[in-house]
Design an enzyme around this catalytic site. Structure first.
Site, short mmCIF file in Angstrom:
data_model
loop_
_atom_site.label_atom_id
_atom_site.label_comp_id
_atom_site.label_asym_id
_atom_site.label_seq_id
_atom_site.Cartn_x
_atom_site.Cartn_y
_atom_site.Cartn_z
N LYS A 125 0.92 -1.23 -0.12
CA LYS A 125 0.00 0.04 -0.06
C LYS A 125 0.88 1.26 -0.01
CE LYS A 125 -4.46 0.90 0.17
NZ LYS A 125 -5.63 0.27 -0.23
N ASP A 175 -7.05 4.22 -4.34
CA ASP A 175 -7.84 4.07 -3.15
C ASP A 175 -8.47 5.57 -2.56
OD1 ASP A 175 -7.84 1.99 -0.63
OD2 ASP A 175 -7.47 3.99 0.34
P1 NDP Z 1 -13.14 7.99 -2.64
O1 NDP Z 1 -11.94 8.71 -2.39
O2 NDP Z 1 -13.37 7.62 -3.91
O3 NDP Z 1 -14.32 8.11 -1.54
C1 NDP Z 1 -14.35 8.14 -0.16
C2 NDP Z 1 -15.63 8.53 0.21
O4 NDP Z 1 -15.49 8.80 1.92
C3 NDP Z 1 -15.94 10.04 -0.14
O5 NDP Z 1 -17.29 10.48 -0.06
C4 NDP Z 1 -15.27 10.86 1.23
O6 NDP Z 1 -16.01 12.11 1.55
C5 NDP Z 1 -15.78 9.98 2.23
N1 NDP Z 1 -14.75 10.10 3.53
C6 NDP Z 1 -13.38 9.97 3.19
N2 NDP Z 1 -12.74 10.22 4.55
C7 NDP Z 1 -13.78 10.36 5.52
C8 NDP Z 1 -13.81 10.58 6.80
N3 NDP Z 1 -12.85 10.74 7.46
N4 NDP Z 1 -15.09 10.74 7.38
C9 NDP Z 1 -16.29 10.73 6.79
N5 NDP Z 1 -16.24 10.15 5.26
C10 NDP Z 1 -14.90 10.16 4.66
O7 NDP Z 1 -12.54 6.41 -1.87
P2 NDP Z 1 -12.82 5.08 -2.09
O8 NDP Z 1 -14.36 5.03 -2.45
O9 NDP Z 1 -12.20 4.46 -3.24
O10 NDP Z 1 -12.46 4.27 -0.78
C11 NDP Z 1 -13.43 4.15 0.38
C12 NDP Z 1 -12.87 3.10 1.29
O11 NDP Z 1 -13.01 1.77 0.45
C13 NDP Z 1 -11.61 3.27 1.82
O12 NDP Z 1 -11.41 2.76 3.04
C14 NDP Z 1 -10.71 2.55 0.97
O13 NDP Z 1 -9.51 1.92 1.53
C15 NDP Z 1 -11.49 1.40 0.70
N6 NDP Z 1 -11.36 0.24 -0.49
C16 NDP Z 1 -11.39 1.11 -1.96
C17 NDP Z 1 -11.22 0.23 -2.72
C18 NDP Z 1 -11.15 0.89 -4.29
O14 NDP Z 1 -11.02 0.15 -5.05
N7 NDP Z 1 -11.28 2.09 -4.59
C19 NDP Z 1 -11.11 -1.29 -2.90
C20 NDP Z 1 -11.22 -1.71 -1.63
C21 NDP Z 1 -11.30 -0.74 -0.44
P3 NDP Z 1 -15.68 13.35 0.37
O15 NDP Z 1 -16.33 13.23 -0.84
O16 NDP Z 1 -16.27 14.57 1.19
O17 NDP Z 1 -14.20 13.38 0.27
O1 2IT Z 2 -8.10 -1.60 -0.52
C1 2IT Z 2 -7.98 -1.90 -1.58
O2 2IT Z 2 -8.24 -3.38 -2.01
C2 2IT Z 2 -7.70 -0.99 -2.59
N1 2IT Z 2 -7.66 0.18 -2.58
C3 2IT Z 2 -7.64 -1.67 -4.31
C4 2IT Z 2 -6.06 -2.14 -4.43
C5 2IT Z 2 -5.87 -2.65 -5.91
O3 2IT Z 2 -4.70 -2.85 -6.15
O4 2IT Z 2 -6.72 -2.59 -6.81
#
Ligand code: NDP
Ligand code: 2IT
Length: 448
Positions: free
Chosen positions: A129, A169
């Site tokens: 990561k 992420d």
């Molecule tokens: P994004 O940046 O696309 O979206 C994150 C969302 O969560 C936004 O709406 C953001 O608000 C909100 N947010 C972020 N920080 C906070 C906080 N401290 N308190 C409240 N709301 C918050 O990220 P992702 O959707 O990609 O990721 C979301 C989660 O999923 C993370 O934990 C990530 O590690 C996990 N994840 C992501 C994957 C991926 O493929 N993208 C895969 C597996 C897990 P705002 O719009 O105001 O910024």
């Molecule tokens: O938390 C996660 O699994 C991710 N942000 C996706 C990682 C990836 O390599 O696609």
């Protein structure tokens, strides 16, 4: 709380003494180690070869300066990280997070989780990561580009298609991946699948954008069906409104649920008629605006300031899709009091240990992120396969592979939990199944 095995507890105490400030990392390690007690007791080789002592230390952690020039001509400096945690079963693989909260503890917790998640996918990917404390919010495209180019100017020497393959992420989406890919290609003078989540015109996979949210719902659906339940007719809370949340909304709705609440960092919206994911896409993906502007498009919705209150909305299913520790003990109690049937994690480590105890203690269905959000990295693995064979698969081909593999992960977690005497404990099943493959590869590869 002490872990009920002297070896595991000793490794944890040693780690806690060495990195007392790395609270997120220690939380993630404790959560895994406390479920490994029956595994360590069943096979003495893991202790003899000190597999646990080795697995909690990253193979390598790189920290670097990221200087860049803002639109006003001022020189800014951020900190960059890449933690290459474990390569026993494949090249390091995991996302990059750009968020002001990023520090070594956050990246180590995410990298540690990624080891077991990637193992569960059944694809050959190790755990890693990275990221930066850069805040993309409010920056112009040109500033984001200059930052990404500077970030990659250091990162490029540490990664590669067979070494370490980053992705997105929080705070890193298609725009950022594009800028970083362009800079990597320029520096190396080679086109390889060194990043995943790429655009469709330059090697990206169909369905990668949707993967994590869709996969979360495939997993939750399989888990609920195994317990005589489903999304059909259920009210769903989806926290966050980013990549994972948007497509969790779409799939939960397709499966018969109604998503009645979503949030961002500032607050949450509620609409009993169902929140339209297409409007959220416009607000968050195109306009990069605040969630409260949803009311300009859909006047039946209401907005509440502050994001944590979302867990008090009365619903049947909770899909946390925002960030770590977003559900604390109090929020968990509110979910239980409202009669929620299950909490399925889309974000990484959204539930605090106290929240998990409340949720499991009340007999709710509960799946840890490392199992139920595995579809993002799983699809990244499919993107790597397509890049290697110089082919692109259709959306349906990728989607049906994702669905089958996510159902397979649920079945593996359930079967492993039962095998180790904890039937129905999907958290333990996920940790144990994810661990076993990596640990056995480490045993086979000797002390390294
Ligand atoms: P994004 O940046 O696309 O979206 C994150 C969302 O969560 C936004 O709406 C953001 O608000 C909100 N947010 C972020 N920080 C906070 C906080 N401290 N308190 C409240 N709301 C918050 O990220 P992702 O959707 O990609 O990721 C979301 C989660 O999923 C993370 O934990 C990530 O590690 C996990 N994840 C992501 C994957 C991926 O493929 N993208 C895969 C597996 C897990 P705002 O719009 O105001 O910024
Ligand atoms: O938390 C996660 O699994 C991710 N942000 C996706 C990682 C990836 O390599 O696609």
């Amino acid at each position: 709380m002490a872990i009920n095995n002297a070896y595991l507890n000793g490794v944890y105490e040693d780690l806690a003494g060495r990195y007392p400030e790395q609270t997120e990392f220690l939380e993630a390690v404790h959560e895994v180690l406390e479920t490994l007690v029956p595994v360590i007791e069943a096979d003495p080789r893991y202790e003899q070869q000190n597999i646990i002592g080795r697995i909690v230390e990253p193979e390598r952690a790189v920290m670097f300066r990221v200087p860049w020039v803002d639109d006003a001509g001022k020189v800014q400096v951020n900190r960059g990280y890449r933690v290459q945690f474990n390569s026993a079963i494949g090249p390091y693989k995991g996302g990059l997070r750009f968020d002001p909260e990023v520090n070594l503890s956050v990246i180590k917790f995410l990298g540690f989780e990624q080891i077991f998640k990637n193992s569960l996918t059944t694809l050959p990917m190790g755990g890693g990561k990275g990221g930066s404390d850069f805040n993309p919010k409010g920056k112009s495209d040109a500033e984001v580009m200059r930052f990404c180019q500077s970030f990659m100017t250091e990162l490029f020497r540490h990664i590669g298609a067979d070494t370490d393959v980053p992705a997105g992420d929080k705070g890193v989406g298609g725009r950022e991946i594009g800028y970083m890919f362009g800079q990597y290609k320029r520096l190396k003078n080679e086109w390889t699948g060194v990043l995943t989540g790429k655009g469709l015109s330059y090697g990206g996979s169909l369905a990668r954008t949707e993967a994590t949210g869709y996969g979360l719902c495939y997993f939750a659906d399989a888990y609920m069906k195994d317990n005589g339940k489903s999304f059909e007719g259920k009210k769903v809370i989806v926290s966050g409104s980013g990549n994972v949340a948007i497509y969790a909304n779409q799939k939960a709705t397709q499966l018969g649920g109604t998503v009645i609440a979503m949030s961002d960092r500032s607050g949450y919206i509620v609409d009993e008629n169902g929140i339209d994911y297409k409007v959220i896409k416009v607000i968050k993906e195109q306009k990069r605006a605040a969630l409260k502007t949803y009311l300009d498009y859909v006047p039946t919705a209401t907005y509440v300031e502050g994001s944590t209150g979302i867990w008090t909305v009365k619903a049947d299913i909770a899909l946390p899709c925002a960030t770590q520790n977003e559900i604390n003990e109090e929020s968990a109690k509110a979910l239980v009091a409202n009669g929620v049937i299950g909490v399925f994690e889309g974000s990484n480590m959204p539930c605090t240990p106290e929240a998990i105890a409340v949720i499991k203690g009340a007999g709710l269905l509960y799946s840890p992120g490392k199992a139920s959000n595995a579809c993002g990295v799983l699809c990244s693995g499919l993107e790597m396969s397509q890049n290697s064979e110089r082919l692109s698969w259709s959306f349906d081909e990728v989607d049906s592979k994702m669905k089958g593999l996510m159902e397979g992960i649920y079945a593996t977690c359930a079967a492993t939990a039962a095998k180790y005497g904890m039937p129905g404990d999907i958290q333990a099943g996920a940790n144990i199944a994810g661990f076993l493959k990596v640990a056995d590869a480490m045993l086979a590869q000797g002390v390294c």
